[in-house]
Motif scaffolding. Structure first.
Motif: not given
Length: 295
Positions: A62-65, A67-79, A98-105, A149-151
């Protein structure tokens, strides 16, 4: 010029199979033993993976997901404000959650119908000839770990957010994907380390840190900019120069800071035609020819 090994924490395996990820002392997770163990647990299967094997799955926490969600949320308006149209179109077509990390496949399945690229797992650094050469086959080597997760909005090394949000949204654009394939073909033609490094340096200033003028406005298309919360806001203040392959390949620069010098394509056609054409025609004689022309 740069050495790509500086970008990744080294990964080693002992004779008994113990995997160690060697984080730098100033890495945000250097003193976090849980993070170190997590990195090593993710790196182990990737390190032992061979083409043809099932791609290792990572059960993200959940913590890793988050992190993914936070970055996606913050980058979206910048994109929306700062990325080129080709990236935005690729991003929409690929439709990453935008809420969880996908598997590579799962990412590979999405790219398959768009540009016929697929992802191979990487524990960390992939040798230059393998990384770039594989692009010719429609293969992109991707890490699977996340930043500390600290940054959540910073990482000192490429992680799965950089690889997938930055590179794979670009790979969802067929024109940009073709430029990457041509870079891979150029790498395959190289018979000397110097030639391969030349290809890598031009790739750095285009696919990793390229910018482009669209309708008179400077926008980003480099994956390193598009996946960086901080640097994407700063690139318009750089020393922005016209595309010059000899300068790209011979310029001394520091990868640990925001890039002070960037090279701008004049529209998508300069990327697909001129940069793509450079890679398509590149061989070991190209650097000497361009040096002569620049003299």
């Amino acid at each position: 010029m740069f050495e790509e090994g500086q970008l990744y924490a080294p990964v080693t395996a002992d004779e008994d199979g113990t995997v160690t990820v060697h984080l730098a002392d100033d890495h945000p997770g250097a003193q976090d033993q849980d993070y170190r163990r997590r990195r090593e647990a993710i790196a182990g299967p990737a390190l032992g993976w061979q083409p043809g094997d099932p791609v290792p799955r990572v059960e993200y926490t959940d913590a890793e997901n988050e992190i993914w969600a936070t970055v996606c949320r913050e980058l979206a308006p910048k994109h929306e404000r700062l990325a080129i149209r080709g990236f935005l179109e690729g991003k929409e077509a690929l439709g990453l959650p935008t809420d969880h990390v996908l598997q590579l496949d799962e990412v590979s399945a999405g790219l398959g119908s768009l540009s016929d690229f697929r992802l191979h797992p990487a524990a960390g650094l992939v040798p230059l000839d393998v990384f770039y050469g594989s692009l010719a086959d429609g293969v992109f080597h991707s890490t699977q770990y996340l930043r500390h997760g600290s940054q959540p909005l910073y990482t000192p090394e490429p992680d799965v957010i950089h690889e997938v949000v930055g590179h794979c949204n670009l790979l969802a654009n067929p024109g940009i994907a073709e430029v990457k394939r041509r870079a891979g073909e150029a790498a395959r033609r190289c018979q000397t380390p110097e030639g391969l490094q030349y290809v890598a340096d031009v790739f750095w200033f285009t696919i990793e840190f390229g910018v482009m003028y669209e309708h008179g406005e400077l926008r980003a298309y480099g994956a390193g900019l598009l996946s960086s919360y901080g640097e994407i806001e700063e690139f318009r203040g750089a020393d922005v120069r016209p595309v010059d392959f000899h300068q790209m390949a011979t310029l001394e620069y520091d990868i640990s800071h925001y890039q002070p010098i960037l090279f701008a394509c004049d529209g998508m056609s300069e990327l697909t035609d001129r940069v793509g054409g450079f890679f398509a025609e590149f061989d070991d004689e190209t650097p000497a020819r361009l040096a002569h022309d620049a003299a």
